[in-house]
Design a protein around this motif. Structure first.
Motif, PDB file in Angstrom:
ATOM      1  N   PHE A 208       4.464  11.870   1.405  1.00  0.00           N
ATOM      2  CA  PHE A 208       3.245  11.074   1.438  1.00  0.00           C
ATOM      3  C   PHE A 208       3.528   9.674   1.921  1.00  0.00           C
ATOM      4  O   PHE A 208       2.750   9.071   2.644  1.00  0.00           O
ATOM      5  CB  PHE A 208       2.577  11.082   0.068  1.00  0.00           C
ATOM      6  CG  PHE A 208       2.328  12.472  -0.386  1.00  0.00           C
ATOM      7  CD1 PHE A 208       1.410  13.256   0.288  1.00  0.00           C
ATOM      8  CD2 PHE A 208       3.049  13.033  -1.418  1.00  0.00           C
ATOM      9  CE1 PHE A 208       1.209  14.566  -0.066  1.00  0.00           C
ATOM     10  CE2 PHE A 208       2.856  14.341  -1.774  1.00  0.00           C
ATOM     11  CZ  PHE A 208       1.930  15.108  -1.102  1.00  0.00           C
TER      12      PHE A 208
ATOM     13  N   ARG B 113       3.696   2.874  -2.970  1.00  0.00           N
ATOM     14  CA  ARG B 113       3.283   3.593  -4.179  1.00  0.00           C
ATOM     15  C   ARG B 113       3.521   5.080  -4.015  1.00  0.00           C
ATOM     16  O   ARG B 113       3.492   5.817  -4.986  1.00  0.00           O
ATOM     17  CB  ARG B 113       1.782   3.446  -4.391  1.00  0.00           C
ATOM     18  CG  ARG B 113       1.309   2.069  -4.438  1.00  0.00           C
ATOM     19  CD  ARG B 113      -0.153   2.030  -4.071  1.00  0.00           C
ATOM     20  NE  ARG B 113      -0.665   0.723  -4.384  1.00  0.00           N
ATOM     21  CZ  ARG B 113      -1.302   0.446  -5.514  1.00  0.00           C
ATOM     22  NH1 ARG B 113      -1.554   1.396  -6.370  1.00  0.00           N
ATOM     23  NH2 ARG B 113      -1.698  -0.766  -5.780  1.00  0.00           N
ATOM     24  N   LEU B 114       3.669   5.493  -2.754  1.00  0.00           N
ATOM     25  CA  LEU B 114       3.737   6.921  -2.494  1.00  0.00           C
ATOM     26  C   LEU B 114       5.161   7.392  -2.435  1.00  0.00           C
ATOM     27  O   LEU B 114       6.072   6.610  -2.203  1.00  0.00           O
ATOM     28  CB  LEU B 114       3.082   7.203  -1.144  1.00  0.00           C
ATOM     29  CG  LEU B 114       1.645   6.764  -1.115  1.00  0.00           C
ATOM     30  CD1 LEU B 114       1.168   6.662   0.291  1.00  0.00           C
ATOM     31  CD2 LEU B 114       0.824   7.757  -1.884  1.00  0.00           C
TER      32      LEU B 114
ATOM     33  N   ALA C 121       0.832  -1.210   0.000  1.00  0.00           N
ATOM     34  CA  ALA C 121       0.000   0.000   0.000  1.00  0.00           C
ATOM     35  C   ALA C 121       0.862   1.255   0.000  1.00  0.00           C
ATOM     36  O   ALA C 121       0.598   2.182  -0.761  1.00  0.00           O
ATOM     37  CB  ALA C 121      -0.931  -0.002   1.207  1.00  0.00           C
TER      38      ALA C 121
ATOM     39  N   ALA D  48       0.454   6.548   9.421  1.00  0.00           N
ATOM     40  CA  ALA D  48      -0.910   6.050   9.569  1.00  0.00           C
ATOM     41  C   ALA D  48      -0.905   4.553   9.830  1.00  0.00           C
ATOM     42  O   ALA D  48      -1.661   4.066  10.666  1.00  0.00           O
ATOM     43  CB  ALA D  48      -1.715   6.370   8.313  1.00  0.00           C
TER      44      ALA D  48
ATOM     45  N   ALA E 218       1.941   7.995   5.216  1.00  0.00           N
ATOM     46  CA  ALA E 218       1.241   6.725   5.106  1.00  0.00           C
ATOM     47  C   ALA E 218       1.819   5.719   6.102  1.00  0.00           C
ATOM     48  O   ALA E 218       1.076   4.956   6.723  1.00  0.00           O
ATOM     49  CB  ALA E 218       1.347   6.182   3.682  1.00  0.00           C
TER      50      ALA E 218
END
Lengths: 307, 311
Positions: free
Chosen positions: B107, B102-103, B99, B114, B111
């Motif tokens: 970002f 990709r950033l 997940a 998070a 992520a």
């Protein structure tokens, strides 16, 4: 029927919460769009504003909603100072990791939260305004209503103010000269310089504005919520989730993202459990990253230019 | 002199417990080595590969909980958690990587932050597995003396140090740096950036997970707020490397020495304890503005400042 009632009530409270979230997200998206950095001290700035509102209420008896007019300018100045004396020097410094600026905002947030703990202790505080218990029921206005819905006055007022501020922001950004300069800076700072825009000034201005907006959100939140020094972190994350969900630097996206997140969170707490609401928040965040990397803004864009 | 530094340091750490120091000093040294390990793992992913992670608490916590759940639910030795956490952390970090990798840039950082929070909330709420906020406590630690723990963490740290040194001397290390400097350019040169970023993430996560499993065995008590803590784990990890020196071999060690000592000093002075976040935050701001590459990375700058060598 009870099922429907619970669902509608959840939806309404989700929308009301979302209105406030939108305001928090709006401040962050403004800073991110213009500065190209993530402000991880965003929630802490909100915390500072909430303390200002709290002390104004406790010491001077000023209504938290009126405190917006004091806390916002104060945070505007704080934001400009942070931008000018901490963030600008770091942008110029050569370093291996470009994420230094983000880590810097973490440091700022830590200092703010810790100073709040030192000065105000970690007690939970709230502003018990005397109209806090006023609630409107649907059956009071429509006696034969098959379902019962209630809206608390505080939530409604906060929601209303948050919408007003959002509209004012939109008007400022799209109709005034300064607003247009800010948007030009966020689109292409080099081109903005060539057009004669003082980019550095616009950056300070937008950091200050972002801080002022989140300060307003803090003042609207404090009658509904309680206040403690470590509160900032969770709101920083919420603001970030909204910005990703809405699309980076998009104001309309931030508003819709805030509403979606509010509804989603209140649905998870009703149907799955209170403690899981943060997980719901982050699963929507990861889902947005995977399925909708451009955020809601990209959907709007597609519709506008798709034909 | 410089050539022999690793051996001198290692020799010091080997004979150090024989000097008859108190258990408190031993405790500090164990923490120091543990943080050095975590710092080195963060340095691989974020310093060399350029993917700044704010969520190393997730891997630390998963490692600790692997150990804890083995003990509390399966009544097995929590030491089995050390090898087993390699698998649990490896698999979970791969899933996280799908997940978050990709950033890019900030970002990615957020992520990972998070994902750390997701694991904390999950651990709080999955009470049947993790006992929620009650946490997991070892009824009895294996050894009373600190000595065995000390040598275990010392061998882990040395092994990780050698692993990092080896990894960075292979092609892999050059790929990592290429990705950090310019991901698009690296990709156009035929480097499979996704693959190598995933490798960096998994290696980094697994090392942190082992440190987490060790923490469980050593401290004997964990709860979600301790091991998945954003400020006390993830941010301290970042600070250790930022203070010591990003993308340097000795940075994490120097950073860990400074941070662990600072933590203890702040804790021991009454009235300063509540300020510790402000002091750390202030230090972080200072380091980023004046020594953006850390003490090791900007050592020349420090020397010049004190006039030891004119530039």
């Amino acid at each position: 029927m009870v099922q429907l009632e619970v669902f509608l009530q959840t939806l309404v409270s989700g929308l009301l919460l979302g209105g406030l979230y939108a305001l928090i997200g709006l401040g962050m998206t403004l800073i991110m769009g213009v500065m190209k950095i993530i402000n991880l001290a965003h929630g802490e700035l909100m915390m500072v504003a909430m303390y200002i509102a709290y002390w104004l209420f406790t010491l001077l008896g000023i209504d938290p909603y009126l405190a917006v007019f004091i806390a916002s300018p104060a945070l505007f100045i704080l934001g400009v100072l942070i931008q000018k004396y901490l963030i600008t020097p770091v942008i110029k410094v050569e370093s291996i990791l470009p994420e230094n600026q983000v880590i810097l905002t973490v440091g700022i947030g830590m200092v703010l939260a810790s100073l709040a703990t030192v000065f105000f202790k970690s007690d939970y505080r709230s502003t018990p305004v005397d109209y806090a218990s006023v609630t409107w029921y649907l059956t009071d206005y429509w006696a034969n209503s098959p379902i019962e819905l209630s809206i608390s006055l505080l939530w409604a007022v906060s929601f209303f103010f948050s919408i007003m501020i959002t509209i004012a922001m939109w008007f400022f950004l799209s109709r005034t000269d300064i607003g247009k300069s800010i948007r030009a800076t966020s689109q292409d700072s080099d081109a903005a310089i060539l057009m004669g825009i003082n980019v550095n000034r616009m950056r300070s201005l937008s950091f200050g504005l972002g801080a002022a907006i989140v300060a307003a959100a803090g003042c609207l939140f404090i009658p509904l919520y309680y206040l403690y020094p470590a509160l900032g972190g969770q709101f920083t994350l919420i603001a970030f989730v909204i910005t990703i969900l809405g699309g980076l630097g998009s104001n309309v996206g931030a508003i819709i993202g805030g509403l979606v997140l509010g509804v989603f969170e209140s649905m998870t707490s009703t149907y799955i459990g209170m403690g899981w609401a943060p997980v719901g928040r982050f699963s929507i965040f990861i889902a947005a990253l995977i399925f909708l990397p451009g955020g809601i803004a990209s959907l709007l864009h597609r519709r506008r230019f798709g034909k | 002199m410089k050539k022999y530094m690793p051996f001198i340091t290692l020799g010091f750490f080997l004979i150090f417990p024989m000097l008859g120091v108190s258990t408190y000093v031993m405790h500090i040294f164990i923490l120091l080595l543990m943080w050095t390990t975590i710092g080195m793992s963060w340095n691989l992913l974020s310093g060399y590969c350029g993917q700044v992670s704010f969520g190393h608490a997730a891997f630390f916590g998963i490692g600790a909980y692997t150990s804890g759940i083995l003990y509390s639910k399966l009544s097995m030795s929590p030491w089995l958690g050390l090898p087993l956490s390699v698998f649990t952390v490896g698999i979970l970090s791969f899933i996280i990587g799908l997940a978050v990798l990709r950033l890019r840039g900030p970002f990615f950082a957020l992520a990972t932050l998070a994902s750390g929070e997701v694991f904390r909330v999950t651990a709080e709420n999955m009470e049947w597995l993790t006992s929620g906020t009650l946490g997991i406590m070892l009824q009895q630690r294996l050894w009373v003396s600190k000595l065995p723990y000390y040598y275990i963490i010392l061998s882990i740290t040395v092994a990780v140090f050698l692993l990092m040194k080896y990894l960075l001397s292979t092609k892999l290390g050059y790929y990592f740096v290429a990705i950090r400097e310019d991901q698009d350019a690296a990709e156009s040169l035929g480097i499979n950036t996704t693959l190598y970023k995933t490798i960096a993430l998994i290696v980094s996560a697994v090392v942190t997970g082992i440190a987490g499993a060790f923490y469980m065995n050593y401290m004997g008590y964990i709860d979600p707020h301790i091991v998945f803590a954003l400020h006390d784990i993830s941010i301290i990890t970042i600070m250790i490397v930022m203070v010591g020196g990003v993308a340097t071999q000795w940075g994490p060690f120097i950073g860990a020495v400074i941070m662990v000592l600072l933590q203890e000093v702040v804790r021991s002075i009454p009235g300063l304890g509540a300020m510790h976040q402000a002091i750390f935050g202030g230090l972080l701001i200072f380091i980023i503005i004046f020594l953006p590459n850390g003490i090791v990375g900007d050592f020349k700058k420090i020397k010049r400042f004190f006039g030891l060598r004119s530039a």
